[in-house]
Design a protein around this motif. Sequence first.
Motif, PDB file in Angstrom:
ATOM      1  N   TYR A 250      -1.609  16.473   4.941  1.00  0.00           N
ATOM      2  CA  TYR A 250      -2.617  16.097   4.156  1.00  0.00           C
ATOM      3  C   TYR A 250      -2.157  14.870   3.390  1.00  0.00           C
ATOM      4  O   TYR A 250      -1.158  14.730   2.931  1.00  0.00           O
ATOM      5  N   VAL A 251      -3.306  13.986   3.542  1.00  0.00           N
ATOM      6  CA  VAL A 251      -3.236  12.806   2.632  1.00  0.00           C
ATOM      7  C   VAL A 251      -3.779  13.099   1.212  1.00  0.00           C
ATOM      8  O   VAL A 251      -4.866  13.422   1.084  1.00  0.00           O
ATOM      9  N   LEU A 252      -2.938  13.093   0.342  1.00  0.00           N
ATOM     10  CA  LEU A 252      -3.247  13.434  -1.107  1.00  0.00           C
ATOM     11  C   LEU A 252      -3.675  12.256  -1.680  1.00  0.00           C
ATOM     12  O   LEU A 252      -4.697  12.388  -2.612  1.00  0.00           O
ATOM     13  N   HIS A 253      -3.365  10.969  -1.402  1.00  0.00           N
ATOM     14  CA  HIS A 253      -3.712   9.632  -2.175  1.00  0.00           C
ATOM     15  C   HIS A 253      -3.277   8.469  -1.629  1.00  0.00           C
ATOM     16  O   HIS A 253      -2.289   8.418  -1.003  1.00  0.00           O
ATOM     17  N   ALA A 254      -4.180   7.460  -1.320  1.00  0.00           N
ATOM     18  CA  ALA A 254      -3.852   6.233  -0.712  1.00  0.00           C
ATOM     19  C   ALA A 254      -4.306   4.973  -1.658  1.00  0.00           C
ATOM     20  O   ALA A 254      -5.269   5.249  -2.186  1.00  0.00           O
ATOM     21  N   PHE A 255      -3.506   4.326  -2.007  1.00  0.00           N
ATOM     22  CA  PHE A 255      -3.816   3.094  -2.857  1.00  0.00           C
ATOM     23  C   PHE A 255      -3.035   2.035  -2.890  1.00  0.00           C
ATOM     24  O   PHE A 255      -1.955   1.825  -1.853  1.00  0.00           O
ATOM     25  N   GLN A 256      -3.391   0.765  -3.263  1.00  0.00           N
ATOM     26  CA  GLN A 256      -2.826  -0.484  -3.267  1.00  0.00           C
ATOM     27  C   GLN A 256      -1.908  -0.809  -4.347  1.00  0.00           C
ATOM     28  O   GLN A 256      -2.218  -0.272  -5.508  1.00  0.00           O
ATOM     29  N   LYS A 257      -0.877  -1.036  -3.980  1.00  0.00           N
ATOM     30  CA  LYS A 257       0.449  -0.963  -5.202  1.00  0.00           C
ATOM     31  C   LYS A 257       0.370  -2.301  -5.809  1.00  0.00           C
ATOM     32  O   LYS A 257       0.438  -3.215  -5.085  1.00  0.00           O
TER      33      LYS A 257
ATOM     34  N   TRP B 244       0.875  -1.199   0.093  1.00  0.00           N
ATOM     35  CA  TRP B 244      -0.010   0.091  -0.050  1.00  0.00           C
ATOM     36  C   TRP B 244       0.821   1.012   0.205  1.00  0.00           C
ATOM     37  O   TRP B 244       1.945   1.133   0.521  1.00  0.00           O
ATOM     38  N   ARG B 245       0.280   2.448  -0.588  1.00  0.00           N
ATOM     39  CA  ARG B 245       1.073   3.695  -0.454  1.00  0.00           C
ATOM     40  C   ARG B 245       0.252   4.717  -0.176  1.00  0.00           C
ATOM     41  O   ARG B 245      -0.910   4.696  -0.296  1.00  0.00           O
ATOM     42  N   ILE B 246       0.639   5.526   0.581  1.00  0.00           N
ATOM     43  CA  ILE B 246       0.135   7.053   1.057  1.00  0.00           C
ATOM     44  C   ILE B 246       0.969   8.237   0.441  1.00  0.00           C
ATOM     45  O   ILE B 246       2.165   8.011   1.078  1.00  0.00           O
ATOM     46  N   ILE B 247       0.187   9.024  -0.334  1.00  0.00           N
ATOM     47  CA  ILE B 247       1.165   9.935  -0.637  1.00  0.00           C
ATOM     48  C   ILE B 247       0.361  11.138   0.215  1.00  0.00           C
ATOM     49  O   ILE B 247      -0.621  11.366   0.285  1.00  0.00           O
ATOM     50  N   CYS B 248       1.605  11.873   0.818  1.00  0.00           N
ATOM     51  CA  CYS B 248       1.032  12.976   1.759  1.00  0.00           C
ATOM     52  C   CYS B 248       2.074  14.177   1.586  1.00  0.00           C
ATOM     53  O   CYS B 248       3.123  13.954   1.207  1.00  0.00           O
ATOM     54  N   VAL B 249       1.516  15.024   2.315  1.00  0.00           N
ATOM     55  CA  VAL B 249       2.289  16.243   2.399  1.00  0.00           C
ATOM     56  C   VAL B 249       2.412  16.885   3.819  1.00  0.00           C
ATOM     57  O   VAL B 249       1.457  17.007   4.400  1.00  0.00           O
ATOM     58  N   THR B 250       3.586  17.122   4.315  1.00  0.00           N
ATOM     59  CA  THR B 250       3.669  17.740   5.729  1.00  0.00           C
ATOM     60  C   THR B 250       4.299  19.281   5.577  1.00  0.00           C
ATOM     61  O   THR B 250       4.649  19.775   6.702  1.00  0.00           O
ATOM     62  N   ARG B 251       4.511  19.640   4.417  1.00  0.00           N
ATOM     63  CA  ARG B 251       4.887  21.158   4.568  1.00  0.00           C
ATOM     64  C   ARG B 251       4.054  22.425   5.012  1.00  0.00           C
ATOM     65  O   ARG B 251       4.655  23.225   5.546  1.00  0.00           O
ATOM     66  N   PHE B 252       2.673  21.924   5.118  1.00  0.00           N
ATOM     67  CA  PHE B 252       1.832  23.139   5.655  1.00  0.00           C
ATOM     68  C   PHE B 252       1.829  22.891   7.164  1.00  0.00           C
ATOM     69  O   PHE B 252       2.012  21.803   7.728  1.00  0.00           O
ATOM     70  N   GLU B 253       2.182  23.896   7.801  1.00  0.00           N
ATOM     71  CA  GLU B 253       2.103  24.046   9.265  1.00  0.00           C
ATOM     72  C   GLU B 253       0.956  23.444  10.134  1.00  0.00           C
ATOM     73  O   GLU B 253       1.149  22.534  11.109  1.00  0.00           O
ATOM     74  N   ASN B 254      -0.280  23.621   9.688  1.00  0.00           N
ATOM     75  CA  ASN B 254      -1.298  23.340  10.671  1.00  0.00           C
ATOM     76  C   ASN B 254      -1.884  21.984  10.388  1.00  0.00           C
ATOM     77  O   ASN B 254      -3.031  21.521  11.059  1.00  0.00           O
ATOM     78  N   ALA B 255      -1.408  21.263   9.410  1.00  0.00           N
ATOM     79  CA  ALA B 255      -2.041  19.959   9.309  1.00  0.00           C
ATOM     80  C   ALA B 255      -1.053  19.124   8.136  1.00  0.00           C
ATOM     81  O   ALA B 255      -0.257  19.502   7.749  1.00  0.00           O
TER      82      ALA B 255
END
Length: 78
Positions: A47-54, A34-45
């Motif tokens: 964000y999970v951009l996409h989750a999928f089975q590889k 499985w993969r989760i593409i996320c971003v941690t750049r933003f201070e307040n949260a």
Amino acid sequence: MYAVQCGLTPSDWKPMPGIGPGAMEIRIRLKGAWRIICVTRFENAIYVLHAFQKKTRKTSKADIELARKRYTEIGEEQ
């Protein structure tokens, strides 16, 4: 994902600069890959951009484009 919430680096991940600054792909191996593409750049949260089975070795263009589109949408809200 819990490690990321605590401000730590996940144990199995890779940066995804093609999606945007701070984007990462977290790898999870539990009853498949499985993969989760996320971003941690933003201070307040986080964000999970996409989750999928590889199902193949390479992340599909469609998965990358979807995550990139969502990253752009989040950036516009900031």
